[in-house]
Every structure is written in structure tokens, then in C-alpha cells.
Design a protein around this motif. Structure first.
Motif, PDB file in Angstrom:
ATOM      1  N   HIS A  89      43.956 -35.870 -18.464  1.00 48.46           N
ATOM      2  CA  HIS A  89      42.574 -35.500 -18.163  1.00 48.46           C
ATOM      3  C   HIS A  89      42.401 -33.986 -18.073  1.00 48.46           C
ATOM      4  O   HIS A  89      41.285 -33.500 -17.885  1.00 48.46           O
ATOM      5  N   THR A  90      43.501 -33.259 -18.186  1.00 50.73           N
ATOM      6  CA  THR A  90      43.437 -31.805 -18.165  1.00 50.73           C
ATOM      7  C   THR A  90      42.603 -31.307 -19.329  1.00 50.73           C
ATOM      8  O   THR A  90      42.854 -31.651 -20.484  1.00 50.73           O
ATOM      9  N   ALA A  91      41.596 -30.497 -19.019  1.00 47.87           N
ATOM     10  CA  ALA A  91      40.681 -30.001 -20.046  1.00 47.87           C
ATOM     11  C   ALA A  91      39.700 -29.027 -19.406  1.00 47.87           C
ATOM     12  O   ALA A  91      39.632 -28.923 -18.172  1.00 47.87           O
ATOM     13  N   VAL A  92      38.949 -28.355 -20.252  1.00 50.96           N
ATOM     14  CA  VAL A  92      37.775 -27.621 -19.784  1.00 50.96           C
ATOM     15  C   VAL A  92      36.597 -28.585 -19.863  1.00 50.96           C
ATOM     16  O   VAL A  92      36.344 -29.185 -20.915  1.00 50.96           O
ATOM     17  N   TYR A  93      35.913 -28.740 -18.764  1.00 53.31           N
ATOM     18  CA  TYR A  93      34.783 -29.654 -18.685  1.00 53.31           C
ATOM     19  C   TYR A  93      33.487 -28.839 -18.763  1.00 53.31           C
ATOM     20  O   TYR A  93      33.290 -27.893 -17.982  1.00 53.31           O
ATOM     21  N   TYR A  94      32.641 -29.231 -19.715  1.00 51.42           N
ATOM     22  CA  TYR A  94      31.403 -28.508 -19.980  1.00 51.42           C
ATOM     23  C   TYR A  94      30.195 -29.350 -19.596  1.00 51.42           C
ATOM     24  O   TYR A  94      30.115 -30.539 -19.941  1.00 51.42           O
ATOM     25  N   CYS A  95      29.268 -28.713 -18.936  1.00 56.57           N
ATOM     26  CA  CYS A  95      27.974 -29.339 -18.679  1.00 56.57           C
ATOM     27  C   CYS A  95      27.079 -29.131 -19.893  1.00 56.57           C
ATOM     28  O   CYS A  95      27.114 -28.071 -20.541  1.00 56.57           O
ATOM     29  N   ASN A  96      26.269 -30.126 -20.181  1.00 58.26           N
ATOM     30  CA  ASN A  96      25.412 -30.106 -21.363  1.00 58.26           C
ATOM     31  C   ASN A  96      24.017 -30.573 -20.993  1.00 58.26           C
ATOM     32  O   ASN A  96      23.849 -31.468 -20.158  1.00 58.26           O
ATOM     33  N   ALA A  97      23.032 -29.968 -21.611  1.00 56.98           N
ATOM     34  CA  ALA A  97      21.646 -30.405 -21.429  1.00 56.98           C
ATOM     35  C   ALA A  97      20.970 -30.466 -22.787  1.00 56.98           C
ATOM     36  O   ALA A  97      21.164 -29.582 -23.626  1.00 56.98           O
ATOM     37  N   LEU A  98      20.205 -31.525 -22.977  1.00 60.45           N
ATOM     38  CA  LEU A  98      19.529 -31.732 -24.256  1.00 60.45           C
ATOM     39  C   LEU A  98      18.028 -31.762 -24.042  1.00 60.45           C
ATOM     40  O   LEU A  98      17.543 -32.477 -23.144  1.00 60.45           O
ATOM     41  N   SER A  99      17.329 -30.999 -24.868  1.00 61.23           N
ATOM     42  CA  SER A  99      15.873 -31.008 -24.842  1.00 61.23           C
ATOM     43  C   SER A  99      15.369 -31.531 -26.181  1.00 61.23           C
ATOM     44  O   SER A  99      15.567 -30.895 -27.210  1.00 61.23           O
ATOM     45  N   LEU A 100      14.753 -32.690 -26.163  1.00 68.49           N
ATOM     46  CA  LEU A 100      14.231 -33.265 -27.398  1.00 68.49           C
ATOM     47  C   LEU A 100      12.995 -32.515 -27.868  1.00 68.49           C
ATOM     48  O   LEU A 100      12.820 -32.277 -29.060  1.00 68.49           O
ATOM     49  N   SER A 101      12.141 -32.107 -26.957  1.00 67.65           N
ATOM     50  CA  SER A 101      10.886 -31.453 -27.332  1.00 67.65           C
ATOM     51  C   SER A 101      11.122 -30.111 -27.996  1.00 67.65           C
ATOM     52  O   SER A 101      10.380 -29.721 -28.903  1.00 67.65           O
ATOM     53  N   SER A 102      12.174 -29.402 -27.573  1.00 62.10           N
ATOM     54  CA  SER A 102      12.457 -28.104 -28.177  1.00 62.10           C
ATOM     55  C   SER A 102      13.636 -28.167 -29.148  1.00 62.10           C
ATOM     56  O   SER A 102      14.020 -27.150 -29.716  1.00 62.10           O
ATOM     57  N   SER A 103      14.195 -29.359 -29.304  1.00 62.77           N
ATOM     58  CA  SER A 103      15.342 -29.553 -30.210  1.00 62.77           C
ATOM     59  C   SER A 103      16.481 -28.587 -29.912  1.00 62.77           C
ATOM     60  O   SER A 103      17.088 -28.014 -30.827  1.00 62.77           O
ATOM     61  N   LYS A 104      16.776 -28.405 -28.642  1.00 56.55           N
ATOM     62  CA  LYS A 104      17.842 -27.479 -28.259  1.00 56.55           C
ATOM     63  C   LYS A 104      18.878 -28.161 -27.382  1.00 56.55           C
ATOM     64  O   LYS A 104      18.553 -29.060 -26.611  1.00 56.55           O
ATOM     65  N   THR A 105      20.090 -27.709 -27.531  1.00 54.16           N
ATOM     66  CA  THR A 105      21.194 -28.149 -26.689  1.00 54.16           C
ATOM     67  C   THR A 105      21.729 -26.946 -25.947  1.00 54.16           C
ATOM     68  O   THR A 105      21.932 -25.883 -26.542  1.00 54.16           O
ATOM     69  N   TYR A 106      21.954 -27.106 -24.671  1.00 59.10           N
ATOM     70  CA  TYR A 106      22.434 -26.020 -23.837  1.00 59.10           C
ATOM     71  C   TYR A 106      23.809 -26.394 -23.285  1.00 59.10           C
ATOM     72  O   TYR A 106      24.082 -27.561 -23.002  1.00 59.10           O
ATOM     73  N   TRP A 107      24.645 -25.361 -23.129  1.00 57.76           N
ATOM     74  CA  TRP A 107      25.989 -25.566 -22.597  1.00 57.76           C
ATOM     75  C   TRP A 107      26.266 -24.618 -21.441  1.00 57.76           C
ATOM     76  O   TRP A 107      25.819 -23.470 -21.446  1.00 57.76           O
ATOM     77  N   GLY A 108      27.013 -25.119 -20.474  1.00 58.13           N
ATOM     78  CA  GLY A 108      27.537 -24.260 -19.452  1.00 58.13           C
ATOM     79  C   GLY A 108      28.785 -23.556 -19.957  1.00 58.13           C
ATOM     80  O   GLY A 108      29.254 -23.807 -21.076  1.00 58.13           O
ATOM     81  N   GLN A 109      29.349 -22.699 -19.133  1.00 58.54           N
ATOM     82  CA  GLN A 109      30.534 -21.940 -19.535  1.00 58.54           C
ATOM     83  C   GLN A 109      31.811 -22.760 -19.397  1.00 58.54           C
ATOM     84  O   GLN A 109      32.848 -22.365 -19.947  1.00 58.54           O
ATOM     85  N   GLY A 110      31.734 -23.859 -18.699  1.00 56.32           N
ATOM     86  CA  GLY A 110      32.900 -24.721 -18.556  1.00 56.32           C
ATOM     87  C   GLY A 110      33.651 -24.463 -17.267  1.00 56.32           C
ATOM     88  O   GLY A 110      33.650 -23.352 -16.733  1.00 56.32           O
ATOM     89  N   THR A 111      34.307 -25.502 -16.791  1.00 57.12           N
ATOM     90  CA  THR A 111      35.148 -25.388 -15.609  1.00 57.12           C
ATOM     91  C   THR A 111      36.481 -26.075 -15.907  1.00 57.12           C
ATOM     92  O   THR A 111      36.508 -27.190 -16.450  1.00 57.12           O
ATOM     93  N   GLN A 112      37.559 -25.413 -15.578  1.00 59.06           N
ATOM     94  CA  GLN A 112      38.891 -25.919 -15.903  1.00 59.06           C
ATOM     95  C   GLN A 112      39.319 -26.978 -14.891  1.00 59.06           C
ATOM     96  O   GLN A 112      39.232 -26.759 -13.674  1.00 59.06           O
ATOM     97  N   VAL A 113      39.781 -28.094 -15.410  1.00 56.47           N
ATOM     98  CA  VAL A 113      40.400 -29.129 -14.585  1.00 56.47           C
ATOM     99  C   VAL A 113      41.843 -29.277 -15.058  1.00 56.47           C
ATOM    100  O   VAL A 113      42.090 -29.542 -16.236  1.00 56.47           O
ATOM    101  N   THR A 114      42.774 -29.086 -14.146  1.00 59.30           N
ATOM    102  CA  THR A 114      44.190 -29.214 -14.473  1.00 59.30           C
ATOM    103  C   THR A 114      44.802 -30.254 -13.556  1.00 59.30           C
ATOM    104  O   THR A 114      44.698 -30.150 -12.328  1.00 59.30           O
ATOM    105  N   VAL A 115      45.420 -31.261 -14.157  1.00 57.76           N
ATOM    106  CA  VAL A 115      46.057 -32.332 -13.400  1.00 57.76           C
ATOM    107  C   VAL A 115      47.561 -32.212 -13.592  1.00 57.76           C
ATOM    108  O   VAL A 115      48.066 -32.310 -14.719  1.00 57.76           O
ATOM    109  N   SER A 116      48.267 -32.006 -12.506  1.00 56.78           N
ATOM    110  CA  SER A 116      49.717 -31.848 -12.587  1.00 56.78           C
ATOM    111  C   SER A 116      50.408 -33.185 -12.353  1.00 56.78           C
ATOM    112  O   SER A 116      49.924 -34.034 -11.602  1.00 56.78           O
ATOM    113  N   SER A 117      51.543 -33.343 -12.993  1.00 58.83           N
ATOM    114  CA  SER A 117      52.292 -34.607 -12.869  1.00 58.83           C
ATOM    115  C   SER A 117      53.220 -34.591 -11.678  1.00 58.83           C
ATOM    116  O   SER A 117      53.434 -33.567 -11.047  1.00 58.83           O
TER     117      SER A 117
END
Length: 117
Positions: A89-117
Motif C-alpha cells: 500500500h506504500t504510495a503517494v496518495y493524491y486527492c482529486n476533484a472533478l468538475s463536470l460543468s467546467s470539464s476540469k480535474t484538480y489534483w492535490g500535491q499528494g501525501t506519502q504513505v509508507t508501510v513498513s514490514s
């Protein structure tokens, strides 16, 4: 314009839990759907979960019930509750927002999740 800011990432041991938050600002009235994507090293960005303004939820095929998306009563912020985390599950997790009326997709900068074994 919509701005997205993620928080809550970090380092956790396998089997642990994390909750990510995403707060939208700006023209939030334009947003129809918000969600989470992730990108592991060397892999393509993939869907984790989305939630529409009307509350319809969709999970990516690889999630397998470990993660839950939710939102505040005002539709903002949204959250990703992650349980029984594994190293894969280790990855950079990005928030996303979609606007249908403006046909735009927005992204956050991401947050790192690291799972150690």
C-alpha cells in the motif's frame, strides 16, 4: 479554480491504520466528485475511491475492502480510512476533484504513505 490539500500521510507498520484528509478550497461549488488515487514507485496512478456530491461511492478494483472513503456533512473535507495496511500500500496518495460543468480535474500535491514490514 479549486485547490486541494491532503494531510495525514506518514510511516506506519504493517497491520496499522491511517486516515488521510483532503480539504478543498476556492470554487468548491464546481466540484461534482472527489476522491483518492495513488501512485506507487514505478507504477501508474490508480483509482482508490471516489465519492460524488450525491454520496455515490466507487472503489478501485484493488482496494479489497480495506479502505473506506467518507466525507464531512458539508461534503468537504473528504477522508480515506485505511486499515490493515500492507507494504504494497506504500504510495503517494493524491486527492482529486472533478468538475463536470467546467470539464476540469484538480489534483492535490499528494501525501506519502509508507508501510513498513
Amino acid at each position: 479554480q479549486v485547490q486541494l490539500v491532503e494531510s495525514g500521510g506518514g510511516l506506519v507498520q504493517a497491520g496499522g491504520s491511517l486516515t488521510l484528509s483532503c480539504l478543498a478550497s476556492g470554487s468548491t461549488f464546481l466540484i461534482d466528485t472527489m476522491g483518492w488515487f495513488r501512485q506507487a514507485p514505478g507504477k501508474q496512478r490508480e483509482l482508490v475511491a471516489t465519492i460524488t456530491r450525491g454520496g455515490i461511492i466507487n472503489y478501485g478494483d484493488s482496494i479489497q475492502g480495506r479502505f473506506t472513503i467518507s466525507r464531512d456533512a458539508t461534503n468537504n473535507p473528504i477522508y480515506l480510512h485505511m486499515n490493515s495496511l500492507k507494504p504494497e500500500h506504500t504510495a503517494v496518495y493524491y486527492c482529486n476533484a472533478l468538475s463536470l460543468s467546467s470539464s476540469k480535474t484538480y489534483w492535490g500535491q499528494g501525501t506519502q504513505v509508507t508501510v513498513s514490514s
